[in-house]
Design an enzyme around this catalytic site. Structure first.
Site, PDB file in Angstrom:
ATOM      1  N   GLY A 229       0.806  -1.217   0.000  1.00  0.00           N
ATOM      2  CA  GLY A 229       0.000   0.000   0.000  1.00  0.00           C
ATOM      3  C   GLY A 229       0.837   1.263   0.000  1.00  0.00           C
ATOM      4  CB  CYS A 337       0.076   0.687  12.639  1.00  0.00           C
ATOM      5  SG  CYS A 337       0.310  -1.097  12.651  1.00  0.00           S
TER       6      CYS A 337
END
Length: 383
Positions: A229, A337
């Site tokens: 991504g 994250c």
């Protein structure tokens, strides 16, 4: 299926998850055995299961126990539902609540669905935002798209999506981010998606890429590429020579067709040192995933102190490996994250102590309070 039958199905799936089976696998197994269930039923059961996993601690308290039945009973009480529609007679309906299933009101960290052992570290990292962020992590994550700047403008992409029954609005966290407000389940079958006009990507992930110092002609390595991504998001920002690497190469299996759909070139490599040095190396390192608990609620309850220590050690190794591949005056971008300082600020401090000639030129934290996942980014410059 009636609401009671959906509740019973979710209870059965959750019992399998609590016994150690991954939620996706348990849902697939239920679906194969429930030929009577339509797509709407399957989506409803899935939503119930993941809502219960996001709020596992508080729902177990409200429902009288950590079982599939207790979690769904807790979910219904949390939403103030009329209990009569969820229980009753019939082959697929669960029995009404018993006296010993009265439950209780959760308090403190239990009400925020935070494991006790992680609460001090999260408070340290989030400060005054601890309670609102943890409350946000109990909610379903928004579906966000990234418009491929090489294929479309954001406004043109919105029009194309709307023509296919997908309504969106600009997301403030990134320049090409669109939050889907209607037609979520149509996205991956849309022509705009198939033609590479849009990709599914969280707003904070997009913001991380926008913060990178990219320019035409740069040699760039996405070291922990996964599905790619961020690789594709970088390709949309500048004309780059791009390499992608992952410790588990099969994670990148979808990257070549995705890159072709987006109209960009990416070289997959198992030996990134062979084509070093790079002007920029992005290390989106394996981490606790605490910033993405809304999307992976199982990860919240599976994390242990021992696993966190393993991840912190691995992150340090990845940083040192990537640093050796950065060209003079180049940049090492370290991202997770995660909310936790152990994986973020403390990791950067330890790296700088180990590696002379490096400086930190900027740190960024992105929060669910901004509408995206929790992300951390540090930009490290080589003298």
């Amino acid at each position: 299926m009636q609401p009671a039958a959906r509740a019973a199905a979710a209870m059965a799936v959750l019992d399998r998850v609590l016994a150690g089976e991954p939620a996706e696998k348990a849902l697939t197994a239920w679906g194969r055995g429930a030929r009577y269930a339509g797509s709407g039923d399957r989506n409803a059961v899935r939503d119930l299961v993941f809502e219960a996993l996001r709020c596992r601690r508080s729902f177990a308290a409200l429902g009288g126990g950590l079982t599939g039945r207790g979690l769904i009973l807790g979910a219904m009480r949390s939403m103030g539902q009329d209990m009569q529609q969820w229980y009753g007679e019939g082959a697929y309906a669960p029995a009404p609540p018993a006296a010993d299933e009265a439950g209780r009101v959760p308090e403190g960290d239990e009400a925020l669905d935070v494991p006790d052992w992680l609460a001090p570290a999260l408070r340290r990292a989030l400060g005054d935002d601890y309670a609102p962020v943890m409350q946000a992590m109990r909610q379903r994550a928004p579906v966000v798209l990234r418009v491929n700047a090489g294929r479309s403008t954001r406004d043109a992409a919105r029009s194309r999506l709307l023509a296919e029954g997908i309504a969106t609005r600009p997301h403030p966290l990134a320049a090409f981010a669109l939050e889907v407000t209607e037609g979520v389940r149509k996205v991956q079958s849309s022509a705009a998606y198939a033609e590479g006009v849009v990709e599914l990507q969280d707003a904070s992930s997009q913001a991380v890429v926008e913060a990178l110092p990219l320019a035409d002609g740069m040699r760039v390595l996405d070291h922990c590429a996964g599905g790619g991504g961020k690789t594709l998001a970088m390709a949309a920002r500048a004309r780059l020579r791009l390499w992608a690497h992952d410790a588990t190469p099969r994670r990148m299996a979808d990257l070549p067709p995705r890159a072709a759909r987006a109209g960009v070139a990416v070289t997959l490599t198992e030996r990134p040192e062979a084509t070093a040095p790079y002007d920029l190396v992005l290390a989106d390192a394996p981490c606790s995933g605490s910033g993405s608990w809304r999307r992976d609620p199982e990860g919240k309850w599976a994390l242990t102190p021992e696993r966190l220590a393993e991840l912190v050690a691995l992150q340090g190794q990845i940083l040192d490996r990537c640093a050796a591949m950065v060209a003079p005056a180049g940049t090492l971008a370290y991202a997770t994250c995660s909310f936790l300082c152990d994986e973020n600020e403390d990791q950067v401090t330890a790296f700088l102590a180990r590696n002379a000639g490096w400086t930190c030129t900027g740190q960024h934290r992105f929060s669910p309070l901004q509408g995206g996942d929790g992300f951390f980014l540090a930009l490290l410059a080589r003298a």
